[in-house]
Each structure stands twice: as structure tokens, then as C-alpha cells.
Write a protein that holds these residues in place. Structure first.
Motif, PDB file in Angstrom:
ATOM      1  N   PRO A  77      -7.683  16.681 -25.972  1.00 21.59           N
ATOM      2  CA  PRO A  77      -7.764  15.388 -25.558  1.00 21.59           C
ATOM      3  C   PRO A  77      -9.326  15.007 -25.498  1.00 21.59           C
ATOM      4  O   PRO A  77      -9.551  13.561 -25.898  1.00 21.59           O
ATOM      5  CB  PRO A  77      -7.168  15.528 -24.131  1.00 21.59           C
ATOM      6  CG  PRO A  77      -6.238  16.858 -24.064  1.00 21.59           C
ATOM      7  CD  PRO A  77      -7.117  17.671 -25.026  1.00 21.59           C
ATOM      8  N   LEU A 104      -6.638  18.600 -32.025  1.00 19.70           N
ATOM      9  CA  LEU A 104      -7.772  18.545 -31.394  1.00 19.70           C
ATOM     10  C   LEU A 104      -7.567  18.479 -29.666  1.00 19.70           C
ATOM     11  O   LEU A 104      -6.470  18.109 -29.197  1.00 19.70           O
ATOM     12  CB  LEU A 104      -8.492  17.020 -31.775  1.00 19.70           C
ATOM     13  CG  LEU A 104      -8.980  16.831 -32.960  1.00 19.70           C
ATOM     14  CD1 LEU A 104      -9.276  15.317 -33.269  1.00 19.70           C
ATOM     15  CD2 LEU A 104     -10.173  17.434 -33.303  1.00 19.70           C
ATOM     16  N   ASP A 130     -11.818  15.636 -27.302  1.00 18.56           N
ATOM     17  CA  ASP A 130     -12.348  15.616 -28.876  1.00 18.56           C
ATOM     18  C   ASP A 130     -11.655  14.465 -29.349  1.00 18.56           C
ATOM     19  O   ASP A 130     -12.426  13.718 -30.207  1.00 18.56           O
ATOM     20  CB  ASP A 130     -12.302  16.891 -29.443  1.00 18.56           C
ATOM     21  CG  ASP A 130     -13.002  17.868 -29.008  1.00 18.56           C
ATOM     22  OD1 ASP A 130     -14.184  17.736 -28.503  1.00 18.56           O
ATOM     23  OD2 ASP A 130     -12.787  19.120 -29.121  1.00 18.56           O
ATOM     24  N   TYR A 131     -10.472  14.289 -29.070  1.00 24.68           N
ATOM     25  CA  TYR A 131      -9.655  13.040 -29.912  1.00 24.68           C
ATOM     26  C   TYR A 131     -10.230  11.711 -29.387  1.00 24.68           C
ATOM     27  O   TYR A 131     -10.260  10.880 -30.077  1.00 24.68           O
ATOM     28  CB  TYR A 131      -8.109  13.399 -29.376  1.00 24.68           C
ATOM     29  CG  TYR A 131      -7.209  12.334 -29.915  1.00 24.68           C
ATOM     30  CD1 TYR A 131      -6.887  12.178 -31.281  1.00 24.68           C
ATOM     31  CD2 TYR A 131      -6.770  11.323 -29.090  1.00 24.68           C
ATOM     32  CE1 TYR A 131      -6.045  11.054 -31.705  1.00 24.68           C
ATOM     33  CE2 TYR A 131      -6.077  10.092 -29.812  1.00 24.68           C
ATOM     34  CZ  TYR A 131      -5.561  10.359 -30.832  1.00 24.68           C
ATOM     35  OH  TYR A 131      -4.796   9.406 -31.623  1.00 24.68           O
ATOM     36  N   TRP A 132     -10.436  11.880 -28.290  1.00 21.74           N
ATOM     37  CA  TRP A 132     -10.885  10.386 -27.543  1.00 21.74           C
ATOM     38  C   TRP A 132     -12.102  10.095 -27.840  1.00 21.74           C
ATOM     39  O   TRP A 132     -12.570   9.017 -28.124  1.00 21.74           O
ATOM     40  CB  TRP A 132     -10.856  10.478 -25.902  1.00 21.74           C
ATOM     41  CG  TRP A 132     -11.106   9.439 -25.172  1.00 21.74           C
ATOM     42  CD1 TRP A 132     -12.641   9.072 -24.882  1.00 21.74           C
ATOM     43  CD2 TRP A 132     -10.711   7.971 -25.316  1.00 21.74           C
ATOM     44  NE1 TRP A 132     -12.601   7.928 -24.246  1.00 21.74           N
ATOM     45  CE2 TRP A 132     -11.506   7.073 -24.580  1.00 21.74           C
ATOM     46  CE3 TRP A 132      -9.572   7.357 -25.926  1.00 21.74           C
ATOM     47  CZ2 TRP A 132     -11.362   5.938 -24.552  1.00 21.74           C
ATOM     48  CZ3 TRP A 132      -9.352   6.054 -25.787  1.00 21.74           C
ATOM     49  CH2 TRP A 132     -10.022   5.326 -24.876  1.00 21.74           C
ATOM     50  N   ALA A 155      -7.205  11.949 -36.769  1.00 21.68           N
ATOM     51  CA  ALA A 155      -7.271  11.122 -35.518  1.00 21.68           C
ATOM     52  C   ALA A 155      -7.327   9.608 -35.520  1.00 21.68           C
ATOM     53  O   ALA A 155      -6.718   8.942 -34.839  1.00 21.68           O
ATOM     54  CB  ALA A 155      -8.373  11.624 -34.627  1.00 21.68           C
ATOM     55  N   ILE A 172     -11.737   8.713 -31.802  1.00 20.89           N
ATOM     56  CA  ILE A 172     -11.239   7.650 -31.718  1.00 20.89           C
ATOM     57  C   ILE A 172     -11.762   6.306 -30.924  1.00 20.89           C
ATOM     58  O   ILE A 172     -11.804   5.007 -31.132  1.00 20.89           O
ATOM     59  CB  ILE A 172      -9.717   7.660 -31.435  1.00 20.89           C
ATOM     60  CG1 ILE A 172      -9.401   7.690 -29.975  1.00 20.89           C
ATOM     61  CG2 ILE A 172      -8.984   8.359 -32.341  1.00 20.89           C
ATOM     62  CD1 ILE A 172      -8.249   7.638 -29.446  1.00 20.89           C
ATOM     63  N   GLN A 207      -9.400  16.706 -39.464  1.00 22.34           N
ATOM     64  CA  GLN A 207      -9.056  16.153 -38.033  1.00 22.34           C
ATOM     65  C   GLN A 207      -9.471  14.962 -37.622  1.00 22.34           C
ATOM     66  O   GLN A 207      -8.793  14.075 -36.809  1.00 22.34           O
ATOM     67  CB  GLN A 207      -9.701  17.461 -36.973  1.00 22.34           C
ATOM     68  CG  GLN A 207      -9.064  18.756 -37.076  1.00 22.34           C
ATOM     69  CD  GLN A 207      -9.545  19.708 -36.009  1.00 22.34           C
ATOM     70  OE1 GLN A 207     -10.502  19.900 -35.704  1.00 22.34           O
ATOM     71  NE2 GLN A 207      -8.572  20.452 -35.359  1.00 22.34           N
ATOM     72  N   ALA A 229      -3.670  15.461 -35.768  1.00 25.23           N
ATOM     73  CA  ALA A 229      -4.445  14.939 -34.691  1.00 25.23           C
ATOM     74  C   ALA A 229      -4.073  15.669 -33.504  1.00 25.23           C
ATOM     75  O   ALA A 229      -5.167  15.783 -32.588  1.00 25.23           O
ATOM     76  CB  ALA A 229      -3.946  13.556 -34.921  1.00 25.23           C
ATOM     77  N   ALA A 230      -2.814  16.146 -33.179  1.00 24.26           N
ATOM     78  CA  ALA A 230      -2.806  16.683 -31.818  1.00 24.26           C
ATOM     79  C   ALA A 230      -3.613  17.991 -31.910  1.00 24.26           C
ATOM     80  O   ALA A 230      -3.735  18.580 -30.662  1.00 24.26           O
ATOM     81  CB  ALA A 230      -1.204  17.001 -31.937  1.00 24.26           C
ATOM     82  N   SER A 274      -4.273   8.156 -37.097  1.00 22.18           N
ATOM     83  CA  SER A 274      -3.154   8.142 -36.060  1.00 22.18           C
ATOM     84  C   SER A 274      -3.265   6.644 -35.127  1.00 22.18           C
ATOM     85  O   SER A 274      -1.960   6.228 -34.887  1.00 22.18           O
ATOM     86  CB  SER A 274      -3.230   9.215 -35.169  1.00 22.18           C
ATOM     87  OG  SER A 274      -4.411   9.221 -34.366  1.00 22.18           O
TER      88      SER A 274
END
Length: 273
Positions: free
Chosen positions: A40, A38, A42-44, A243, A47, A239, A35-36, A246
Motif C-alpha cells: 500500500p 506493490l 509503495d502503491y500510494w 499502478a 500514484i 509495477q 499493481a496489487a 490502474s
């Protein structure tokens, strides 16, 4: 010098750390690193997508409903199994552990067959205007089934070890049954109840097999987060799957941490009193 039956600290600690590292820490670390990978943004974006947020809402609300139901029903069941003996008592006590032994997919198929509109229970409820299968209510029922033993089995030993003299003292002082339960029994049960509730809620958050058959799996409506993770895996979007997973992981950790704090506070209160 007293001889210990178990091996010494070095060997015991080594085996324990190896097991925890291999079975628990390693998979969780791989998930977090995936997950990391990605950024910030893309992660946000992943999710917080509307579909992901809808799955969080369905999962958390149904898990809370299932946990609240299990709090009442599980406590009552533990009380009955501890305080009374009746024909079939051993069978009922053994059936509490059935969700542990039964494959969750089998449980999901059975619940769907029972609560479908033409099932034994579903046909009766349909006549009353209540639809269970393929609704959030069906998800909650599946969660109740799989997470009930966590509350029963954490509360039951405490009830068995409870000194009857405490209740007799309350009765001798003129306390009603409700007052004795609230003032004497419940404070002693609170740490075990909190532990059972946290385990029940965490299990409900991550349940998959028992839910997908009865949920209907409609995006934005009856799609749980675990299923969305599975869908992203089937799409080879590892990924995105990591994410979203997580979020469940951090939610479960936060719930367990809060519960441990409350449990420690309840234990301190019990010791002082």
C-alpha cells in the motif's frame, strides 16, 4: 415450437464468456494483480508522485474539455446529418467514422502538421496569439478528433427514430423551437447522450497515439498519463506502470458506472412520461 436462428443458450453463453474472459477480463486481471503486488505504501507513493498527479490533471482536464466540446458539436452534427440532405451528405456522414479507421499515429502527425506554428491552421492562430501544438489545447483537439464519433453515432439513431408528431404537437400548442427541444426532444436524447459522453470521455482518457505527437510531452505540463505509463514500461518498471495504469482503469470504470446510473434514471423518467 419456434426455431431460433442463433445457437442455444449454452453455446452462445459459452462463446461470449470465453471471448470476454480472454480479451477483456484476463488483461485487466493481470494489470490489477501486478499493481496489487506493490505494498500500500509503495502503491500510494507511485500514484501520488508529483509527476503522476500532474499527468492526471492534464489528462482529466483536457478530456473534460474535449467531451464538453463534442457534446455541443457532436449533437449539432448528428442533428444536421439526420434532419437535412445536402450535396456531399454521404461523404460527411462517412467521415464521422474516419477516426475509427485512421491509425491514431497518423492522426497525431496530421494534426501536428496542421496546428504547428508553420501549419495551415497554426500559422493563422499564431498571428492571433494562440498556440495549439505542444500545449494542452493541442491535446484537447486530438482528443476531440478521436472521440467525436462516439457521441454522433449514439445520438444519430435516436434522432432518426424520433416521431415527428411529437414536434408537431409541440408546435400546435404554441411552443417555441427552444421549448420543444428542451421539453420534448432533449429528454428522449438524454440516455443516448449520456452513453456517448461516457464513451467519449473514456476514450479521451486512454488516447495515446494521436496525442503524443502534438502534446510536446513536457513533464508537469503536457505529459498525459498514458505516456507516463509507456515511459515506465520503457524503463522496465512494470509495477509502477501497472499502478499508474490502474488509476486510469478505475477512473474509467467509475465514470461508466456513474453514467449507467444516470442513464437508467433518465430511461425511467422517459418511460414514466
Amino acid at each position: 415450437m419456434r426455431r431460433n436462428v442463433l445457437p442455444g443458450l449454452s453455446l452462445s453463453l459459452g462463446v461470449t464468456l470465453f471471448y470476454v474472459g480472454l480479451i477483456v477480463v484476463l488483461p485487466l486481471t493481470a494489470l490489477i494483480f501486478k499493481a496489487a503486488s506493490l505494498g500500500p505504501a509503495d502503491y500510494w507513493s507511485i500514484i501520488s508522485s508529483p509527476r503522476a498527479v500532474a499527468s492526471y490533471r492534464v489528462t482529466v482536464l483536457t478530456a473534460l474539455g474535449a467531451t464538453a466540446f463534442n457534446l455541443v458539436f457532436g449533437l449539432a452534427l448528428a442533428w444536421v446529418l439526420t434532419r437535412y440532405r445536402f450535396p456531399g451528405w454521404r461523404l460527411v456522414d462517412a467521415m464521422v467514422d474516419l477516426p475509427f479507421a485512421l491509425p491514431t499515429a497518423v492522426a497525431g502527425i496530421s494534426l501536428t502538421a496542421l496546428f504547428a506554428s508553420n501549419g495551415w491552421f497554426g500559422s493563422v492562430l499564431s498571428d492571433l496569439g494562440i498556440k495549439v501544438a505542444y500545449t494542452p489545447l493541442g491535446i484537447m483537439i486530438a482528443m476531440c478528433f478521436t472521440s467525436l464519433p462516439f457521441i454522433v453515432r449514439t445520438v444519430q439513431p435516436v434522432l432518426e427514430d424520433l416521431d415527428p408528431a411529437l414536434e408537431e404537437a409541440g408546435q400546435s400548442l404554441g411552443g417555441s423551437d427552444w421549448t420543444i427541444f428542451r421539453k420534448v426532444i432533449f429528454p428522449l436524447l438524454k440516455p443516448a447522450l449520456l452513453a456517448g459522453l461516457s464513451l467519449s470521455f473514456a476514450r479521451s482518457l486512454g488516447e495515446f497515439g494521436a496525442i503524443i505527437f502534438i502534446a510536446g510531452n513536457q513533464p508537469m505540463s503536457t505529459e498525459i498519463t498514458a505516456l507516463l505509463v509507456f515511459i515506465r514500461l520503457e524503463e522496465y518498471d512494470y509495477q509502477a506502470a501497472a499502478a499508474i495504469a490502474s488509476v486510469l482503469l478505475f477512473t474509467a470504470f467509475a465514470m461508466l458506472a456513474i453514467t449507467n446510473l444516470l442513464q437508467a434514471r433518465a430511461l425511467r423518467y422517459t418511460v414514466r412520461n
